[in-house]
Enzyme design. Sequence first.
Site, PDB file in Angstrom:
ATOM      1  N   SER A   1       5.062  60.507 -31.734  1.00 26.83           N
ATOM      2  CA  SER A   1       5.069  62.137 -30.724  1.00 26.83           C
ATOM      3  C   SER A   1       6.077  62.839 -30.656  1.00 26.83           C
ATOM      4  CB  SER A   1       5.040  62.227 -29.072  1.00 26.83           C
ATOM      5  OG  SER A   1       6.253  61.053 -28.750  1.00 26.83           O
ATOM      6  N   GLY A   2       7.529  62.075 -31.814  1.00 24.84           N
ATOM      7  CA  GLY A   2       8.706  62.268 -31.863  1.00 24.84           C
ATOM      8  C   GLY A   2       9.063  62.371 -31.312  1.00 24.84           C
ATOM      9  N   LYS A   3       9.335  61.356 -30.197  1.00 22.58           N
ATOM     10  CA  LYS A   3      10.329  60.961 -28.464  1.00 22.58           C
ATOM     11  C   LYS A   3      12.100  60.505 -29.499  1.00 22.58           C
ATOM     12  CE  LYS A   3       7.846  57.844 -28.002  1.00 22.58           C
ATOM     13  NZ  LYS A   3       6.587  57.476 -28.695  1.00 22.58           N
TER      14      LYS A   3
ATOM     15  N   HIS B   1      14.387  53.449 -38.648  1.00 23.88           N
ATOM     16  CA  HIS B   1      15.289  53.683 -38.032  1.00 23.88           C
ATOM     17  C   HIS B   1      17.059  53.883 -38.262  1.00 23.88           C
ATOM     18  CE1 HIS B   1      12.772  55.341 -34.095  1.00 23.88           C
ATOM     19  NE2 HIS B   1      11.987  54.586 -34.760  1.00 23.88           N
ATOM     20  N   LYS B   2      17.233  52.352 -38.541  1.00 20.44           N
ATOM     21  CA  LYS B   2      18.135  52.307 -38.773  1.00 20.44           C
ATOM     22  C   LYS B   2      19.100  53.700 -39.419  1.00 20.44           C
ATOM     23  CE  LYS B   2      19.179  47.565 -38.605  1.00 20.44           C
ATOM     24  NZ  LYS B   2      19.383  46.378 -39.077  1.00 20.44           N
TER      25      LYS B   2
END
Length: 180
Positions: A13-15, A49-50
């Site tokens: 969702s873009g959290k 993510h990193k």
Amino acid sequence: MGRIILVTGGARSGKSSFAESIFDGIKEVVYIATAKIYDEEMEQRIERHKKSRPAEWITYEGSYNIERAVKDKKNYILDCITVMSSNIMFDITRDCEIIPLEKQQEVEEKVEGEIIALIDKIKAIDGNLVMVTNEVGYSIVPENHVARVYRDIIGRINQKIARLSTEVYLVTCGIPRRIK
């Protein structure tokens, strides 16, 4: 006075992007990453993510004793509570096809204890904490017992954390809305 922020929403969702944007332009951030590498897909997700985070940010990896990440910095991101919870749940219940109530309670208490210890340590240094979690109860009731137990634990944990937070955001389709 520091801020305790909970960011919730569905998968993809873009959290995480929103949570990271709260510290835009701030170099001294500790990112508490709870994911473990179980397969190649997870390894690729973790690498993505990193790479999305500023190089100056410090990463602390783990699902246990996460308050140990709190040192001399003021800004922290915990990403994410649901992954941390699944790691803890697996460690406690790995041999159970049906999870007895006492094991369910043990999981919930362990997860809650980890998060409260982190919040307490952040408050003690007057720091800022952004926590990411998933809303796992928006769908149909899972057919699988273990999935139902997980959904229920996360639902209760999210409620408790929201009460402890100074701000709560719901992210849907990449759009954050403050709900507390």
